[in-house]
Design a protein around this motif. Structure first.
Motif, PDB file in Angstrom:
ATOM      1  N   GLU A   1       4.595   0.291   8.462  1.00  0.00           N
ATOM      2  CA  GLU A   1       3.355  -0.372   8.055  1.00  0.00           C
ATOM      3  C   GLU A   1       3.113  -1.501   9.061  1.00  0.00           C
ATOM      4  O   GLU A   1       3.979  -2.360   9.252  1.00  0.00           O
TER       5      GLU A   1
ATOM      6  N   HIS B   1      -0.695   2.383   8.695  1.00  0.00           N
ATOM      7  CA  HIS B   1       0.679   2.834   8.880  1.00  0.00           C
ATOM      8  C   HIS B   1       0.733   4.031   9.811  1.00  0.00           C
ATOM      9  O   HIS B   1      -0.272   4.671  10.086  1.00  0.00           O
TER      10      HIS B   1
ATOM     11  N   LYS C   1       9.517   1.067  -2.326  1.00  0.00           N
ATOM     12  CA  LYS C   1       8.427   1.407  -3.263  1.00  0.00           C
ATOM     13  C   LYS C   1       8.655   0.677  -4.592  1.00  0.00           C
ATOM     14  O   LYS C   1       9.783   0.433  -4.963  1.00  0.00           O
TER      15      LYS C   1
ATOM     16  N   LYS D   1       0.045  -2.490  -3.259  1.00  0.00           N
ATOM     17  CA  LYS D   1      -0.368  -1.248  -3.928  1.00  0.00           C
ATOM     18  C   LYS D   1       0.686  -0.161  -3.773  1.00  0.00           C
ATOM     19  O   LYS D   1       0.768   0.758  -4.575  1.00  0.00           O
ATOM     20  N   LYS D   2       1.494  -0.256  -2.702  1.00  0.00           N
ATOM     21  CA  LYS D   2       2.468   0.816  -2.429  1.00  0.00           C
ATOM     22  C   LYS D   2       3.925   0.382  -2.554  1.00  0.00           C
ATOM     23  O   LYS D   2       4.799   1.213  -2.752  1.00  0.00           O
ATOM     24  N   TYR D   3       4.177  -0.898  -2.355  1.00  0.00           N
ATOM     25  CA  TYR D   3       5.572  -1.360  -2.299  1.00  0.00           C
ATOM     26  C   TYR D   3       5.814  -2.503  -3.274  1.00  0.00           C
ATOM     27  O   TYR D   3       4.916  -3.277  -3.560  1.00  0.00           O
TER      28      TYR D   3
ATOM     29  N   ASP E   1      -2.766  -5.544  -0.160  1.00  0.00           N
ATOM     30  CA  ASP E   1      -2.849  -4.110   0.118  1.00  0.00           C
ATOM     31  C   ASP E   1      -1.452  -3.465   0.092  1.00  0.00           C
ATOM     32  O   ASP E   1      -1.253  -2.391  -0.478  1.00  0.00           O
TER      33      ASP E   1
END
Length: 245
Positions: free
Chosen positions: A208, A220, A245, A51-53, A48
């Motif tokens: 997070e 988060h 990111k 997906k962002k980092y 998960d």
């Protein structure tokens, strides 16, 4: 029992000192190898996060990791942002006077403040990242930065004691809480510390939270709520690292 505790402490110390205060930036996938493949909860949460980092920078698990992670992450971002650097430098410059006006003794906080300002002046010269990293890996410089960030957190909590009093357990005053849980080195940080530091310096922090909670997603929290985060941290029970990111 005491002998066992002392041995535990020694082992902890050895582990801690063998880890860099602030690591190089690493692929986020290093996290996958830290947990067993069959540890489904954590493996799903790492997926998960992916997906962002893309990257993580680790900090030494010594109880000061929140302040060190915050300090490095924000200063690193200032290397690319001269406008925010000037704003932040002005806030930092004035902060010593605010603390003195609050009753902190000038000569006890001066050296910590000077080290903090020196580092901001280094950022103004736009050095390579390795110079900033070098400062944060130098135990004495790094710890002085942590001490100053702890003082700023304590100062803000005490200034706004009417608000923060409701969050403090055990019948302690805000002042007692600061003397026991905020100002001493190696004391771990919680929500209340993060809210105070984010507000004191007007820097937005996103954390997070990766824990054993059900569901494969990572929750988060942004401090202060509704702000545009500049610093991204990963929290695992008792420890903070930096995310990119």
């Amino acid at each position: 029992m005491e002998a066992i505790m002392a041995q535990q402490d020694r082992i902890q110390q050895e582990i801690a000192t063998s880890i860099l205060l602030v690591s190089d930036r690493q692929e986020l996938s290093v996290l996958q190898r830290e947990y067993a493949a069959e540890d489904t909860i954590y493996q799903l949460k790492i997926k998960d996060l992916h997906k962002k980092y893309s990257y993580i920078r680790k900090t030494r698990p010594d109880g000061n990791c929140f302040y060190r992670a915050f300090g490095f992450s924000h200063l690193e971002s200032l290397l690319e942002d001269s406008k925010e650097l000037q704003r932040f430098k002005a806030v930092a410059a004035k902060s010593k006077l605010d603390l003195v006006n609050q009753g902190f003794t000038e000569f006890t906080i001066e050296d910590f403040h000077n080290t903090f300002m020196d580092l901001l002046e280094l950022c103004e010269k736009q050095p390579g990242l390795s110079e900033l990293l070098g400062s944060f890996r130098d135990q004495s410089v790094s710890d002085y930065i942590v001490v100053y960030l702890r003082l700023l957190t304590s100062g803000y909590l005490q200034r706004e004691h009417g608000f923060f009093q409701h969050f403090i357990e055990g019948g302690r005053s805000v002042r007692e809480f600061c003397q026991q849980e905020v100002e001493p080195m190696s004391k771990e940080s919680d929500h209340i510390h993060i809210i105070a530091l984010a507000q004191a310096l007007n820097v937005s922090i996103l954390v997070e939270y990766m824990d054993r909670g059900e569901g494969g997603t990572v929750n988060h929290h942004v401090f202060p709520e509704g702000s545009e985060p500049r610093v991204f941290l990963l929290y695992r029970p008792g420890h903070y690292d930096i995310l990119y990111k």
